[in-house]
Write a protein that holds these residues in place. Sequence first.
Motif, short mmCIF file in Angstrom:
data_model
loop_
_atom_site.label_atom_id
_atom_site.label_comp_id
_atom_site.label_asym_id
_atom_site.label_seq_id
_atom_site.Cartn_x
_atom_site.Cartn_y
_atom_site.Cartn_z
N GLN A 152 7.79 -1.19 13.69
CA GLN A 152 7.54 0.20 13.35
C GLN A 152 7.71 0.46 11.85
O GLN A 152 6.93 1.22 11.25
N ASP A 153 8.71 -0.17 11.25
CA ASP A 153 8.91 -0.03 9.80
C ASP A 153 7.69 -0.56 9.05
O ASP A 153 7.22 0.06 8.08
N LEU A 154 7.18 -1.70 9.49
CA LEU A 154 6.01 -2.29 8.84
C LEU A 154 4.79 -1.39 9.00
O LEU A 154 4.03 -1.19 8.05
N ALA A 155 4.60 -0.84 10.20
CA ALA A 155 3.45 0.02 10.46
C ALA A 155 3.50 1.27 9.60
O ALA A 155 2.48 1.69 9.02
N ARG A 156 4.68 1.88 9.49
CA ARG A 156 4.82 3.08 8.65
C ARG A 156 4.56 2.76 7.19
O ARG A 156 3.90 3.53 6.47
N TYR A 157 5.08 1.63 6.74
CA TYR A 157 4.90 1.24 5.34
C TYR A 157 3.43 0.95 5.05
O TYR A 157 2.91 1.31 3.99
N SER A 158 2.74 0.33 6.00
CA SER A 158 1.32 0.05 5.84
C SER A 158 0.52 1.33 5.63
O SER A 158 -0.33 1.41 4.73
N VAL A 159 0.81 2.34 6.45
CA VAL A 159 0.13 3.63 6.31
C VAL A 159 0.47 4.26 4.96
O VAL A 159 -0.40 4.81 4.27
N ARG A 160 1.73 4.18 4.60
CA ARG A 160 2.19 4.76 3.33
C ARG A 160 1.47 4.14 2.13
O ARG A 160 1.18 4.81 1.15
N MET A 161 1.17 2.84 2.22
CA MET A 161 0.52 2.14 1.12
C MET A 161 -1.01 2.26 1.15
O MET A 161 -1.69 1.77 0.26
N GLY A 162 -1.55 2.92 2.18
CA GLY A 162 -3.00 3.04 2.27
C GLY A 162 -3.68 1.71 2.55
O GLY A 162 -4.78 1.45 2.07
N ALA A 163 -3.03 0.85 3.33
CA ALA A 163 -3.55 -0.49 3.58
C ALA A 163 -4.70 -0.47 4.58
O ALA A 163 -4.64 0.22 5.60
N ASP A 164 -5.72 -1.24 4.29
CA ASP A 164 -6.80 -1.51 5.24
C ASP A 164 -6.38 -2.75 6.02
O ASP A 164 -6.30 -3.85 5.46
N PRO A 165 -6.09 -2.62 7.32
CA PRO A 165 -5.55 -3.77 8.08
C PRO A 165 -6.48 -4.97 8.14
O PRO A 165 -6.02 -6.07 8.45
N LYS A 166 -7.76 -4.79 7.84
CA LYS A 166 -8.67 -5.92 7.81
C LYS A 166 -8.48 -6.77 6.56
O LYS A 166 -8.89 -7.93 6.53
N VAL A 167 -7.86 -6.17 5.55
CA VAL A 167 -7.68 -6.86 4.27
C VAL A 167 -6.21 -7.15 3.98
O VAL A 167 -5.87 -8.21 3.46
N TRP A 168 -5.35 -6.20 4.33
CA TRP A 168 -3.94 -6.25 3.91
C TRP A 168 -3.04 -6.14 5.14
O TRP A 168 -3.06 -5.13 5.84
N GLN A 169 -2.27 -7.21 5.38
CA GLN A 169 -1.38 -7.24 6.55
C GLN A 169 0.09 -7.33 6.11
O GLN A 169 0.41 -7.86 5.05
#
Length: 218
Positions: free
Chosen positions: A121-138
Amino acid sequence: MRWVISLVVALAAGVGVLFGLTNGFAALTAETARRQDIQVHPREIPSARVLADSGQQHSLRQLLHDDGRVAIVNFFYARCISLCLAQGSLTERLQDAIKAEGLQDRLRLISLSFDPRDDAQDLARYSVRMGADPKVWQFYTLEDPIQRKAILDLFGIVVVPAPLGEFEHNAAFHVVTPGGQLVRVVDLDDPGWALKAAKSALAAVPGVASSPGAGGQP
């Protein structure tokens, strides 16, 4: 006269030590020397189990192999309010550049958390916070403490506990091949150079040598 001779001998000895520590003066710091040696002699990434923001567990080496793309890797922890946020902004610029050049099928971004408290959950929230495209940035977190230390040591990441549950740590961009080799280390403040280094690494990966935008050795 004797003191002059002694001084010359001492200086010569000091120069000899400096010569050895700096790869014949080619590097003025141990970190620069380490990075130059990695470029000539890539490092094999040790086995490590990681947890994804989806909650799934993976082998890091298998992830790299199965994906097949050259990866630009960095390290963070989700509770960081200083360096990691700046690093995230720079990595987002890399993500935009990769997509702008149409290289998302050949290059990827991986952020590894070294904080044992970070969960999916921490990773998922941080990913959204960083504006990550999951196809490019994991995003993944290193679960096993022994494996975590081995990975941090190989990548040259020093993590020191700080007050209020924070950490002091260094940061850089690391270019890693699908075969699990660390081939380049680039300063964090130069994402453009990191992209050039990653594009250069494409030439050594079967099936992507002719990828558009892949340049020569930066």
